[in-house]
Design an enzyme around this catalytic site. Structure first.
Site, PDB file in Angstrom:
ATOM      1  N   MET A 226      35.023  37.373  46.164  1.00 36.85           N
ATOM      2  CA  MET A 226      34.657  36.290  45.243  1.00 36.85           C
ATOM      3  C   MET A 226      35.870  35.398  44.996  1.00 36.85           C
ATOM      4  SD  MET A 226      32.120  38.068  42.432  1.00 36.85           S
ATOM      5  CE  MET A 226      33.238  39.072  41.541  1.00 36.85           C
TER       6      MET A 226
ATOM      7  N   GLY B 288      37.165  40.465  35.648  1.00 43.07           N
ATOM      8  CA  GLY B 288      36.986  39.702  34.401  1.00 43.07           C
ATOM      9  C   GLY B 288      38.123  40.023  33.453  1.00 43.07           C
TER      10      GLY B 288
ATOM     11  N   GLY C 138      60.664  59.132  27.385  1.00 40.22           N
ATOM     12  CA  GLY C 138      62.024  58.611  27.540  1.00 40.22           C
ATOM     13  C   GLY C 138      62.222  58.079  28.950  1.00 40.22           C
ATOM     14  N   GLY C 139      63.434  58.247  29.474  1.00 45.21           N
ATOM     15  CA  GLY C 139      63.770  57.710  30.798  1.00 45.21           C
ATOM     16  C   GLY C 139      62.903  58.271  31.915  1.00 45.21           C
TER      17      GLY C 139
ATOM     18  N   ARG D  80      60.339  69.419  26.026  1.00 46.88           N
ATOM     19  CA  ARG D  80      61.597  68.660  25.934  1.00 46.88           C
ATOM     20  C   ARG D  80      62.176  68.770  24.521  1.00 46.88           C
ATOM     21  NH1 ARG D  80      65.384  66.114  29.171  1.00 46.88           N
ATOM     22  NH2 ARG D  80      66.297  64.362  28.038  1.00 46.88           N
TER      23      ARG D  80
ATOM     24  N   ALA E 262      40.150  29.657  42.461  1.00 50.37           N
ATOM     25  CA  ALA E 262      39.038  30.033  41.579  1.00 50.37           C
ATOM     26  C   ALA E 262      38.972  31.538  41.387  1.00 50.37           C
ATOM     27  CB  ALA E 262      37.715  29.536  42.161  1.00 50.37           C
TER      28      ALA E 262
ATOM     29  N   GLU F 211      30.431  47.091  37.705  1.00 46.52           N
ATOM     30  CA  GLU F 211      31.865  47.113  38.038  1.00 46.52           C
ATOM     31  C   GLU F 211      32.698  47.397  36.779  1.00 46.52           C
ATOM     32  OE1 GLU F 211      33.293  43.615  40.041  1.00 46.52           O
ATOM     33  OE2 GLU F 211      35.387  44.092  39.645  1.00 46.52           O
TER      34      GLU F 211
HETATM   35  C1  LIG Z   1      44.812  44.082  42.706  1.00 49.69           C
HETATM   36  C2  LIG Z   1      43.661  43.134  42.556  1.00 49.69           C
HETATM   37  C3  LIG Z   1      42.436  43.439  43.150  1.00 49.69           C
HETATM   38  C4  LIG Z   1      41.383  42.534  43.086  1.00 49.69           C
HETATM   39  N1  LIG Z   1      40.229  42.792  43.775  1.00 49.69           N
HETATM   40  C5  LIG Z   1      39.312  41.808  43.916  1.00 49.69           C
HETATM   41  C6  LIG Z   1      38.219  41.955  44.817  1.00 49.69           C
HETATM   42  O1  LIG Z   1      38.042  42.995  45.458  1.00 49.69           O
HETATM   43  N2  LIG Z   1      37.358  40.904  44.955  1.00 49.69           N
HETATM   44  C7  LIG Z   1      37.506  39.745  44.261  1.00 49.69           C
HETATM   45  O2  LIG Z   1      36.698  38.853  44.449  1.00 49.69           O
HETATM   46  N3  LIG Z   1      38.522  39.569  43.388  1.00 49.69           N
HETATM   47  C8  LIG Z   1      39.434  40.574  43.215  1.00 49.69           C
HETATM   48  N4  LIG Z   1      40.502  40.404  42.350  1.00 49.69           N
HETATM   49  C9  LIG Z   1      40.624  39.154  41.630  1.00 49.69           C
HETATM   50  C10 LIG Z   1      40.437  39.257  40.130  1.00 49.69           C
HETATM   51  O3  LIG Z   1      39.097  39.528  39.801  1.00 49.69           O
HETATM   52  C11 LIG Z   1      40.970  37.953  39.528  1.00 49.69           C
HETATM   53  O4  LIG Z   1      42.381  37.998  39.667  1.00 49.69           O
HETATM   54  C12 LIG Z   1      40.571  37.763  38.079  1.00 49.69           C
HETATM   55  O5  LIG Z   1      39.189  37.515  37.974  1.00 49.69           O
HETATM   56  C13 LIG Z   1      41.324  36.598  37.425  1.00 49.69           C
HETATM   57  O6  LIG Z   1      41.286  35.449  38.209  1.00 49.69           O
HETATM   58  P1  LIG Z   1      42.652  34.670  38.557  1.00 49.69           P
HETATM   59  O7  LIG Z   1      43.602  35.653  39.114  1.00 49.69           O
HETATM   60  O8  LIG Z   1      42.320  33.486  39.388  1.00 49.69           O
HETATM   61  O9  LIG Z   1      43.209  34.210  37.166  1.00 49.69           O
HETATM   62  P2  LIG Z   1      42.840  32.818  36.367  1.00 49.69           P
HETATM   63  O10 LIG Z   1      41.371  32.634  36.355  1.00 49.69           O
HETATM   64  O11 LIG Z   1      43.691  31.760  36.982  1.00 49.69           O
HETATM   65  O12 LIG Z   1      43.358  33.167  34.949  1.00 49.69           O
HETATM   66  C14 LIG Z   1      44.743  33.076  34.532  1.00 49.69           C
HETATM   67  C15 LIG Z   1      44.805  33.339  33.027  1.00 49.69           C
HETATM   68  O13 LIG Z   1      44.057  32.330  32.339  1.00 49.69           O
HETATM   69  C16 LIG Z   1      43.107  32.933  31.502  1.00 49.69           C
HETATM   70  N5  LIG Z   1      41.898  32.115  31.410  1.00 49.69           N
HETATM   71  C17 LIG Z   1      41.115  31.668  32.426  1.00 49.69           C
HETATM   72  N6  LIG Z   1      40.064  30.995  31.934  1.00 49.69           N
HETATM   73  C18 LIG Z   1      40.173  31.032  30.584  1.00 49.69           C
HETATM   74  C19 LIG Z   1      39.396  30.524  29.513  1.00 49.69           C
HETATM   75  N7  LIG Z   1      38.256  29.853  29.728  1.00 49.69           N
HETATM   76  N8  LIG Z   1      39.814  30.756  28.239  1.00 49.69           N
HETATM   77  C20 LIG Z   1      40.958  31.437  27.997  1.00 49.69           C
HETATM   78  N9  LIG Z   1      41.726  31.948  28.975  1.00 49.69           N
HETATM   79  C21 LIG Z   1      41.348  31.743  30.243  1.00 49.69           C
HETATM   80  C22 LIG Z   1      42.792  34.271  32.156  1.00 49.69           C
HETATM   81  O14 LIG Z   1      42.206  35.165  31.243  1.00 49.69           O
HETATM   82  C23 LIG Z   1      44.168  34.677  32.632  1.00 49.69           C
HETATM   83  O15 LIG Z   1      44.869  35.258  31.574  1.00 49.69           O
HETATM   84  C24 LIG Z   1      41.535  41.334  42.340  1.00 49.69           C
HETATM   85  C25 LIG Z   1      42.746  41.058  41.703  1.00 49.69           C
HETATM   86  C26 LIG Z   1      43.798  41.923  41.818  1.00 49.69           C
HETATM   87  C27 LIG Z   1      45.116  41.549  41.159  1.00 49.69           C
END
Ligand SMILES: Cc1cc2nc3c(=O)[nH]c(=O)nc-3n(C[C@H](O)[C@H](O)[C@H](O)COP(=O)(O)OP(=O)(O)OC[C@H]3O[C@@H](n4cnc5c(N)ncnc54)[C@H](O)[C@@H]3O)c2cc1C
Length: 386
Positions: free
Chosen positions: A128, A367, A342-343, A271, A133, A245
């Protein structure tokens, strides 16, 4: 809530099998797999053999036709032991990818892919998120253009769990770019298709034994029969499937909290400082008592949601509340427990250190906390309308 009211003796027998498997066939190698940044394919097949993958897939599609409590047990046992690599990879496969296929309208896809997902022969991923995005999913740009009996897919996905090892991916694509959220479809793309490039394995701060990749799609041709959702009906399905999920994440978070308390009590009882055990400082006991009580409350809420998942009544708002509460609590528990080590708590050889970094992801992926607050806030506005 008494857990015996939820899990039957059959469930508990399955739990013991999973626990033995994790203790004998996973944990002795986990640290090494973390160094290698992946775990072997054979473990997928072994997990499939034991019925640990997609347990609730119906028998007609090769599964055990079990209730969702069996899925919860798998998540709990991997979480309890700290087997975060295979634990999270299997969760993506069983709790995130399989439901898109199982609850979708495409019978041929179900018959072809679900049996192989159950055995572990084929590994699934879900695409996704894109560089532009994440939280705002309706803004994805990966495009699937229909030409005759095929879709031509162009675009890019990032942070994809199982992305490196996957045999196929369920991809969120724009099929009607003018229609926003109503122009998204879910399409299955096999990894061997020409133009499907796996890019690089991403270097994360935690979850080292689970692979995460950046994926590229350049004129990838897939038959229209690979559509997993209704045409342009993908967004609604994504929102609905996120409930399962997120519940998986919450189930894991609570059990990790419980393990963290156990590790910390055992460590601090051994400890010593200033002539007494660390556990006997009032600060230690008060800290752990406070956390323990709040974990018990989170456990009760989570178990209630497990039952609601099983009877099909778990809604998105309740799930957002559960995710918010359990993920914040997990962050706090691991931070405070680590402090009491601790450490040593900062050393990777201690499970508390690895759990601390692994858990950070839960407040972001599937999310973010802010997105959960949006969901709850929107419901509040409707619930108490003036
Ligand atoms: C290790 C890992 C595994 C993952 N696995 C998958 C996967 O298998 N498939 C997949 O599709 N995705 C995957 N993801 C993606 C993950 O779901 C997204 O990183 C997540 O949804 C956030 O999107 P972004 O990173 O683009 O952050 P952004 O959307 O850019 O958000 C950045 C910050 O802004 C905040 N923000 C955004 N919109 C608002 C709002 N309207 N109001 C207030 N705050 C807001 C967010 O909460 C966040 O703190 C993975 C991510 C990681 C790190």
């Amino acid at each position: 809530m008494n857990r015996a009211r939820i899990f039957t003796p059959e469930h508990e027998a399955f739990r013991m099998e999973v626990r033995r498997f994790v203790e004998k066939e996973v944990m002795p190698f986990h640290y090494e797999w973390e160094e290698q940044r992946e775990f072997p394919r054979e473990l997928w097949l072994r997990a499939g053999e034991l019925g640990l993958l997609c347990a609730n897939v119906p028998e007609e599609y090769g599964g055990a036709g079990a209730d969702w409590l069996y899925n919860a047990i798998v998540i709990e046992e991997f979480g309890r032991a700290g087997a975060s690599g295979p634990g999270s990879a299997f969760m993506v496969h069983s709790e995130i990818v399989a439901p898109y296929i199982l609850h979708g309208p495409n019978e041929a896809i179900k018959r072809e892919w679900l049996p192989k997902m159950v055995t572990g022969e084929k590994i699934g991923a879900l695409g996704m998120t894109e560089p532009g995005a994440g939280s705002d999913l309706k803004n994805i740009r990966t495009r699937a253009e229909r030409r005759g009996d095929e879709f031509i897919i162009n675009g890019q996905k990032i942070f994809i769990s199982n992305g490196w090892k996957c045999d196929f991916i369920v991809l969120a694509c724009k099929t009607d770019p003018e229609a926003g959220a109503k122009g998204i479809s879910l399409i299955l793309a096999e990894a061997e298709r020409e133009g499907f490039d796996k890019g690089r394995k991403l270097e994360k701060i935690g979850l080292h034994a689970a692979d995460t990749a950046e994926l590229f799609f350049a004129d990838v041709r897939v038959p229209v029969t690979n559509m997993v959702s209704e045409e342009n009906g993908g967004f609604k399905v994504m929102m609905a499937n996120l409930v399962q999920e997120r519940l998986g994440q919450a189930v894991r978070a609570v059990v990790v909290c419980e393990s963290a308390i156990e590790w910390t009590v055992k460590y601090t009882k051994e400890r010593e400082a200033f002539g007494q055990t660390i556990f006997d400082f009032q600060n230690t006991r008060f800290t752990l008592a406070d956390l323990d009580a709040r974990i018990a409350a989170a456990r009760a809420f989570t178990d209630q949601c497990i039952l609601r998942m099983d009877d099909g009544t778990l809604d998105g708002v309740t799930m957002a509340q559960l995710k918010l509460v359990t993920m914040e609590l997990q962050g706090e528990v691991l931070d405070k427990c680590l402090q009491l080590f601790g450490g040593y708590g900062y050393m990777r050889e201690y499970p508390i250190a690895r759990a601390f970094v692994d858990a950070r992801l839960n407040r972001i992926a599937g999310g973010t906390m802010e997105v959960m607050k949006h969901i709850i806030g929107k419901d509040l506005a409707n619930r108490y309308s003036t």
